[in-house]
Design a protein around this motif. Sequence first.
Motif, PDB file in Angstrom:
ATOM      1  N   PHE A  82       0.832  -1.208   0.000  1.00 10.53           N
ATOM      2  CA  PHE A  82       0.000   0.000   0.000  1.00 10.53           C
ATOM      3  C   PHE A  82       0.862   1.252   0.000  1.00 10.53           C
ATOM      4  O   PHE A  82       0.682   2.160  -0.831  1.00 10.53           O
ATOM      5  CB  PHE A  82      -0.929  -0.016   1.218  1.00 10.53           C
ATOM      6  CG  PHE A  82      -1.513   1.328   1.560  1.00 10.53           C
ATOM      7  CD1 PHE A  82      -2.457   1.918   0.734  1.00 10.53           C
ATOM      8  CD2 PHE A  82      -1.109   2.000   2.700  1.00 10.53           C
ATOM      9  CE1 PHE A  82      -2.997   3.164   1.044  1.00 10.53           C
ATOM     10  CE2 PHE A  82      -1.638   3.240   3.027  1.00 10.53           C
ATOM     11  CZ  PHE A  82      -2.587   3.818   2.193  1.00 10.53           C
ATOM     12  N   ILE A  83       1.808   1.300   0.919  1.00  8.21           N
ATOM     13  CA  ILE A  83       2.659   2.488   1.010  1.00  8.21           C
ATOM     14  C   ILE A  83       3.528   2.624  -0.234  1.00  8.21           C
ATOM     15  O   ILE A  83       3.738   3.729  -0.761  1.00  8.21           O
ATOM     16  CB  ILE A  83       3.521   2.430   2.283  1.00  8.21           C
ATOM     17  CG1 ILE A  83       2.618   2.426   3.524  1.00  8.21           C
ATOM     18  CG2 ILE A  83       4.485   3.612   2.350  1.00  8.21           C
ATOM     19  CD1 ILE A  83       3.333   2.249   4.835  1.00  8.21           C
ATOM     20  N   GLY A  84       4.012   1.485  -0.746  1.00  7.96           N
ATOM     21  CA  GLY A  84       4.789   1.532  -1.974  1.00  7.96           C
ATOM     22  C   GLY A  84       3.978   2.056  -3.136  1.00  7.96           C
ATOM     23  O   GLY A  84       4.480   2.836  -3.960  1.00  7.96           O
ATOM     24  N   THR A  85       2.705   1.673  -3.210  1.00  4.87           N
ATOM     25  CA  THR A  85       1.836   2.143  -4.285  1.00  4.87           C
ATOM     26  C   THR A  85       1.587   3.640  -4.172  1.00  4.87           C
ATOM     27  O   THR A  85       1.545   4.354  -5.188  1.00  4.87           O
ATOM     28  CB  THR A  85       0.499   1.384  -4.251  1.00  4.87           C
ATOM     29  OG1 THR A  85       0.751  -0.015  -4.402  1.00  4.87           O
ATOM     30  CG2 THR A  85      -0.421   1.847  -5.361  1.00  4.87           C
ATOM     31  N   VAL A  86       1.418   4.135  -2.954  1.00  2.07           N
ATOM     32  CA  VAL A  86       1.238   5.573  -2.752  1.00  2.07           C
ATOM     33  C   VAL A  86       2.382   6.348  -3.401  1.00  2.07           C
ATOM     34  O   VAL A  86       2.162   7.317  -4.153  1.00  2.07           O
ATOM     35  CB  VAL A  86       1.167   5.914  -1.243  1.00  2.07           C
ATOM     36  CG1 VAL A  86       1.271   7.421  -1.032  1.00  2.07           C
ATOM     37  CG2 VAL A  86      -0.118   5.394  -0.630  1.00  2.07           C
ATOM     38  N   PHE A  87       3.597   5.899  -3.146  1.00  2.00           N
ATOM     39  CA  PHE A  87       4.743   6.659  -3.621  1.00  2.00           C
ATOM     40  C   PHE A  87       5.008   6.464  -5.109  1.00  2.00           C
ATOM     41  O   PHE A  87       5.457   7.399  -5.780  1.00  2.00           O
ATOM     42  CB  PHE A  87       5.975   6.293  -2.793  1.00  2.00           C
ATOM     43  CG  PHE A  87       5.901   6.783  -1.375  1.00  2.00           C
ATOM     44  CD1 PHE A  87       5.762   8.120  -1.106  1.00  2.00           C
ATOM     45  CD2 PHE A  87       5.948   5.894  -0.309  1.00  2.00           C
ATOM     46  CE1 PHE A  87       5.680   8.586   0.196  1.00  2.00           C
ATOM     47  CE2 PHE A  87       5.868   6.343   0.995  1.00  2.00           C
ATOM     48  CZ  PHE A  87       5.732   7.696   1.248  1.00  2.00           C
ATOM     49  N   ILE A  88       4.728   5.283  -5.648  1.00  2.00           N
ATOM     50  CA  ILE A  88       4.974   5.100  -7.080  1.00  2.00           C
ATOM     51  C   ILE A  88       3.920   5.841  -7.904  1.00  2.00           C
ATOM     52  O   ILE A  88       4.196   6.288  -9.030  1.00  2.00           O
ATOM     53  CB  ILE A  88       5.023   3.604  -7.451  1.00  2.00           C
ATOM     54  CG1 ILE A  88       5.809   3.438  -8.768  1.00  2.00           C
ATOM     55  CG2 ILE A  88       3.636   3.005  -7.582  1.00  2.00           C
ATOM     56  CD1 ILE A  88       6.163   2.007  -9.084  1.00  2.00           C
ATOM     57  N   LEU A  89       2.727   6.004  -7.344  1.00  2.00           N
ATOM     58  CA  LEU A  89       1.694   6.771  -8.039  1.00  2.00           C
ATOM     59  C   LEU A  89       2.013   8.261  -8.057  1.00  2.00           C
ATOM     60  O   LEU A  89       1.357   9.027  -8.783  1.00  2.00           O
ATOM     61  CB  LEU A  89       0.329   6.537  -7.391  1.00  2.00           C
ATOM     62  CG  LEU A  89      -0.330   5.196  -7.724  1.00  2.00           C
ATOM     63  CD1 LEU A  89      -1.605   5.002  -6.903  1.00  2.00           C
ATOM     64  CD2 LEU A  89      -0.650   5.105  -9.211  1.00  2.00           C
ATOM     65  N   ALA A  90       3.009   8.666  -7.267  1.00  2.00           N
ATOM     66  CA  ALA A  90       3.458  10.056  -7.332  1.00  2.00           C
ATOM     67  C   ALA A  90       3.939  10.400  -8.739  1.00  2.00           C
ATOM     68  O   ALA A  90       3.813  11.547  -9.183  1.00  2.00           O
ATOM     69  CB  ALA A  90       4.568  10.302  -6.311  1.00  2.00           C
ATOM     70  N   LEU A  91       4.491   9.417  -9.443  1.00  2.00           N
ATOM     71  CA  LEU A  91       4.918   9.650 -10.829  1.00  2.00           C
ATOM     72  C   LEU A  91       3.733  10.039 -11.703  1.00  2.00           C
ATOM     73  O   LEU A  91       3.830  10.928 -12.558  1.00  2.00           O
ATOM     74  CB  LEU A  91       5.593   8.401 -11.397  1.00  2.00           C
ATOM     75  CG  LEU A  91       7.030   8.117 -10.958  1.00  2.00           C
ATOM     76  CD1 LEU A  91       7.497   6.812 -11.565  1.00  2.00           C
ATOM     77  CD2 LEU A  91       7.954   9.253 -11.356  1.00  2.00           C
ATOM     78  N   LEU A  92       2.605   9.352 -11.511  1.00  2.00           N
ATOM     79  CA  LEU A  92       1.404   9.680 -12.265  1.00  2.00           C
ATOM     80  C   LEU A  92       0.949  11.096 -11.948  1.00  2.00           C
ATOM     81  O   LEU A  92       0.604  11.870 -12.859  1.00  2.00           O
ATOM     82  CB  LEU A  92       0.290   8.679 -11.938  1.00  2.00           C
ATOM     83  CG  LEU A  92      -1.081   8.966 -12.564  1.00  2.00           C
ATOM     84  CD1 LEU A  92      -1.002   8.897 -14.084  1.00  2.00           C
ATOM     85  CD2 LEU A  92      -2.125   7.979 -12.036  1.00  2.00           C
ATOM     86  N   GLY A  93       0.949  11.453 -10.651  1.00  2.00           N
ATOM     87  CA  GLY A  93       0.541  12.798 -10.260  1.00  2.00           C
ATOM     88  C   GLY A  93       1.448  13.861 -10.835  1.00  2.00           C
ATOM     89  O   GLY A  93       0.980  14.905 -11.311  1.00  2.00           O
ATOM     90  N   GLY A  94       2.767  13.613 -10.805  1.00  2.00           N
ATOM     91  CA  GLY A  94       3.703  14.579 -11.360  1.00  2.00           C
ATOM     92  C   GLY A  94       3.545  14.717 -12.868  1.00  2.00           C
ATOM     93  O   GLY A  94       3.604  15.829 -13.414  1.00  2.00           O
ATOM     94  N   TYR A  95       3.328  13.607 -13.546  1.00  2.00           N
ATOM     95  CA  TYR A  95       3.170  13.633 -15.003  1.00  2.00           C
ATOM     96  C   TYR A  95       1.891  14.365 -15.402  1.00  2.00           C
ATOM     97  O   TYR A  95       1.907  15.234 -16.298  1.00  2.00           O
ATOM     98  CB  TYR A  95       3.154  12.200 -15.540  1.00  2.00           C
ATOM     99  CG  TYR A  95       2.843  12.131 -17.025  1.00  2.00           C
ATOM    100  CD1 TYR A  95       3.798  12.484 -17.965  1.00  2.00           C
ATOM    101  CD2 TYR A  95       1.587  11.720 -17.459  1.00  2.00           C
ATOM    102  CE1 TYR A  95       3.508  12.437 -19.321  1.00  2.00           C
ATOM    103  CE2 TYR A  95       1.292  11.653 -18.813  1.00  2.00           C
ATOM    104  CZ  TYR A  95       2.257  12.018 -19.741  1.00  2.00           C
ATOM    105  OH  TYR A  95       1.963  11.973 -21.079  1.00  2.00           O
TER     106      TYR A  95
END
Length: 602
Positions: A82-95
């Motif tokens: 869960f926590i790992g997914t939160v941070f990897i989805l940051a790439l989607l938010g930044g993009y």
Amino acid sequence: MKTTERQDYRGKWISEEATTVDWRGRPSNPNKHAGMTPVAFVLGLQGFEIMAIAAVGNNLITYVINEMHFSLSKSANIVTNFIGTVFILALLGGYLSDSYLGCFWTMLTFGFLELSGFILLSVQAHLPQLKPLKCNMVTDGENCEEAKGFKSLIFFVALYLVALGSGCVKPNMIAHGADQFNQTDPNHSNKLSKYFNAAYFAFSIGELVALTLLVWVQTHSGMDVGFGISAAAMALGLISLICGTFLYRNKPPQGSILTPIAQVFVAAILKRKHFCPIDPRMLRGSQSKDPNSDNDGNLQLTERFRFLNKACIELEDGNNERESPWSLCTVNQVEQVKILISIIPIFACTIIFNTILAQLQTFSVQQGSSMNTQLTKSFHIPPASLQSIPYMILIFILPLYDTFFVPFARKVTGHNSGITPLQRIGFGLFVATFSMISAAIMENKRRNAAVNSNKTLSVFWITPQFLIFGISEMFTAVGLIEFFYKQSLRGMQSFLTAITYCSYSFGFYLSSVLVYLVNKITSHSSGGGWLSENNLNKDRLDLFYWLLAALSFINFLNYLFWANWYFHSRPPSASQRPDFNGQDLYTPNPSTPKIAGDENIP
């Protein structure tokens, strides 16, 4: 007078003020849409959002075990995934932010998704029909019904709505706050550094409140109340963000940020058989638009990753006007791609560091649960609150670091920050090893006392591992943010911030992989594996901590290699070629600007 024009990562000339707009899309007013006033509203969102997500994430393993009835190892993996997914989805938010939506609308849209996830978690925790029947996992673990079917679906939908929302909000909070300052204005530049300190302070305060007050509420009033408070905190954060709408200085999206990067690689491949010319005029965008301007956005061609230089070769057939962006790129575009490639090894070396952080949020919490948490006759320390120790350390040590250490170190090193970002990261990675050494020693002591003497040690025995990690995080986490910030590429601020969060993501994912591999490998020698039981007195968590300590030290040695490589791969290059004016084509002369961020790195 210094011009405020510079090139973005596509090589386009743009004005600093012309690139910012108000909420209606009109050019921003420097007297109204900038400075610390709008930043205060962004800081409100930062504090409340981290408070909400931390209260859920840091005590989630207790809920998953006690309410959802998953096993210890599976619960640990659910939390880390869960926590790992939160941070990897940051790439989607930044993009999405840099390319299409902008920081404000990205935060607003995904902030409401995160809020809906918190509400759904609270509803499930409150309604018995949405959870398995109550059961004590410690005494009747084998007979407890694990959440399945619709109950499991509701839980994971809610959890990953939170993950999607938080992941896309996180990188944009920092970037949007920084967007409120004009970096070409010396006064704003000074305030910008204060903002980053304030942002990390807001982060630490949010974590501290979540890990003390909110975790205590979850423990004593139920997880439904705790999740509800997280929802309320997120709602307050969104209200804070909306209140500053009329004051924000917004940077509009510029189209896909990945396309110009892909163009460089494609163009370099297409022109792989060409040789880089001696004459810099044959390289597209190699000359400043105005030779007399002091322009800090114009990057000079360097020798690192020389293959990419071929992407900006202009052909001599007179048809270069018809060349596609996929076959001809600017020098500025090529150099910014090189910057992105150069920072990848540094980023990768912080993954093990965040794997250690994952243990403090999972197994170390379970350690605390099996120890004596009594502080007074009527007060018990919630085990999840032990994770607040690093943030207590950060709140007190960061001001001391800036007040005393930096001036002292500056006299010794001559560096404005006392020590360089790379040195700061390296020291933090080294110290993190001792956090796991302390954890291994203390777990061995706790286990021996419980198994051999039937004694329950005080929870304070495991506080050193949190204290040491707090010091480590002050150096590594802040150093990484500083390092990436000094590599800032115009038009990609949110995406670059998101990259730093990916280190957390990969670290937590690696934790899940390690748990699986350790159980699989050790099950042949120890019967059940080091972490296969739901009882820490039967598991060998101490040996797992020793493994992490060894990996951490090896990672530190690996970091030393890549930090040294990064330093020596920067311009000026050993191999230099002059242009027709006798000046070095690959190394900027004193009158030309340096590569963005290189002046203060490493």
